[in-house]
Design a protein around this motif. Structure first.
Motif, PDB file in Angstrom:
ATOM      1  N   ASN A 160     194.500  18.779  85.711  1.00 51.68           N
ATOM      2  CA  ASN A 160     195.787  19.193  86.268  1.00 51.68           C
ATOM      3  C   ASN A 160     195.599  20.025  87.529  1.00 51.68           C
ATOM      4  O   ASN A 160     196.311  19.831  88.521  1.00 51.68           O
ATOM      5  CB  ASN A 160     196.588  19.988  85.232  1.00 51.68           C
ATOM      6  CG  ASN A 160     197.085  19.134  84.081  1.00 51.68           C
ATOM      7  OD1 ASN A 160     196.806  17.937  84.006  1.00 51.68           O
ATOM      8  ND2 ASN A 160     197.802  19.749  83.169  1.00 51.68           N
ATOM      9  N   ASP A 161     194.640  20.950  87.515  1.00 50.75           N
ATOM     10  CA  ASP A 161     194.359  21.751  88.711  1.00 50.75           C
ATOM     11  C   ASP A 161     193.954  20.859  89.879  1.00 50.75           C
ATOM     12  O   ASP A 161     194.386  21.074  91.011  1.00 50.75           O
ATOM     13  CB  ASP A 161     193.254  22.773  88.436  1.00 50.75           C
ATOM     14  CG  ASP A 161     193.700  23.906  87.529  1.00 50.75           C
ATOM     15  OD1 ASP A 161     194.924  24.111  87.384  1.00 50.75           O
ATOM     16  OD2 ASP A 161     192.820  24.578  86.953  1.00 50.75           O
ATOM     17  N   ASN A 162     193.123  19.854  89.611  1.00 52.99           N
ATOM     18  CA  ASN A 162     192.714  18.934  90.674  1.00 52.99           C
ATOM     19  C   ASN A 162     193.884  18.115  91.198  1.00 52.99           C
ATOM     20  O   ASN A 162     194.035  17.936  92.403  1.00 52.99           O
ATOM     21  CB  ASN A 162     191.605  18.002  90.176  1.00 52.99           C
ATOM     22  CG  ASN A 162     190.291  18.701  89.989  1.00 52.99           C
ATOM     23  OD1 ASN A 162     190.006  19.704  90.638  1.00 52.99           O
ATOM     24  ND2 ASN A 162     189.479  18.195  89.090  1.00 52.99           N
ATOM     25  N   VAL A 163     194.700  17.610  90.293  1.00 46.79           N
ATOM     26  CA  VAL A 163     195.817  16.747  90.708  1.00 46.79           C
ATOM     27  C   VAL A 163     196.834  17.517  91.545  1.00 46.79           C
ATOM     28  O   VAL A 163     197.456  16.948  92.440  1.00 46.79           O
ATOM     29  CB  VAL A 163     196.463  16.063  89.473  1.00 46.79           C
ATOM     30  CG1 VAL A 163     197.752  15.343  89.842  1.00 46.79           C
ATOM     31  CG2 VAL A 163     195.468  15.085  88.846  1.00 46.79           C
ATOM     32  N   ARG A 164     196.976  18.803  91.309  1.00 47.22           N
ATOM     33  CA  ARG A 164     197.888  19.611  92.137  1.00 47.22           C
ATOM     34  C   ARG A 164     197.497  19.569  93.614  1.00 47.22           C
ATOM     35  O   ARG A 164     198.326  19.771  94.479  1.00 47.22           O
ATOM     36  CB  ARG A 164     197.907  21.059  91.658  1.00 47.22           C
ATOM     37  CG  ARG A 164     198.686  21.279  90.419  1.00 47.22           C
ATOM     38  CD  ARG A 164     198.743  22.764  90.032  1.00 47.22           C
ATOM     39  NE  ARG A 164     199.287  22.891  88.706  1.00 47.22           N
ATOM     40  CZ  ARG A 164     198.557  22.964  87.591  1.00 47.22           C
ATOM     41  NH1 ARG A 164     197.240  22.968  87.644  1.00 47.22           N
ATOM     42  NH2 ARG A 164     199.142  23.061  86.423  1.00 47.22           N
TER      43      ARG A 164
END
Length: 184
Positions: A37-41
């Motif tokens: 999720n952090d990466n996709v942000r």
């Protein structure tokens, strides 16, 4: 100028699919899902081959958006749906709203254009598509899950050597190992 990253989850023996084409061994843990999720942000667009697109689209646009799914997965579904998606295929005829269909034959020119025009990270997924775009890939991300499948589709089916530089690595409590490589 954008940066193309090739990100796929693998078994520790380097496969993204088992011998039967299955990906069920790649079931993410909660600690991995939070990192994803952090990466996709930070991703400006997803670039998918047809098979990965089909594996991702329904679960993340329909199934997990429902009540009852874990919050971390609902968050990923929301982020996924909000991020522009490009699918490279010569067999698909239609795609859902929010997805751009690009002929597979035009992949190199389209990704080069996106890389010039989008100031951000373009997340590339799909082994065969990545192999065809190898010269445009800036970084390679590998999340190796603690399972051995003994054969199947490799992370990157190429026949040439490409030296890389490890720029980041991390281990998760679940046993997943993350490695990020860049060109020297």
């Amino acid at each position: 100028m954008g940066k193309v990253i090739y990100w796929m989850n693998t078994s520790i023996d380097g496969y993204i699919e088992d011998r039967d084409g299955g990906m069920d061994f790649l079931e993410p843990s909660e600690d991995f899902q939070e990192a994803a999720n952090d990466n996709v942000r930070r991703i400006s667009a997803f670039l998918f081959g047809r098979r990965l697109f089909e594996a991702m689209e329904k679960p993340w646009t329909q199934d997990l958006g429902k009540e009852g799914a874990p919050a971390v997965e609902r968050e990923f579904a929301r982020l996924y749906k909000e991020t522009p998606r490009y699918v490279f295929s010569d067999t698909l005829r239609t795609v859902p709203d929010g997805v751009t269909l690009v002929r597979r034959a035009d992949a190199v020119s389209e990704v080069a254009r996106l890389k010039r025009e989008i100031d951000g990270t373009l997340q590339l997924g799909g082994a065969e598509l990545a192999a065809s775009l190898l010269d445009l890939v800036d970084e390679f991300w590998v999340y190796a899950l603690p399972v051995i499948v003994g054969g199947g589709k490799p992370y990157l089916p190429v026949e040439k050597k490409l030296r890389l530089r490890l720029v980041e690595h991390r281990s998760f409590a679940s046993g997943i190992m993350y490695r990020r490589y860049a060109r020297p």
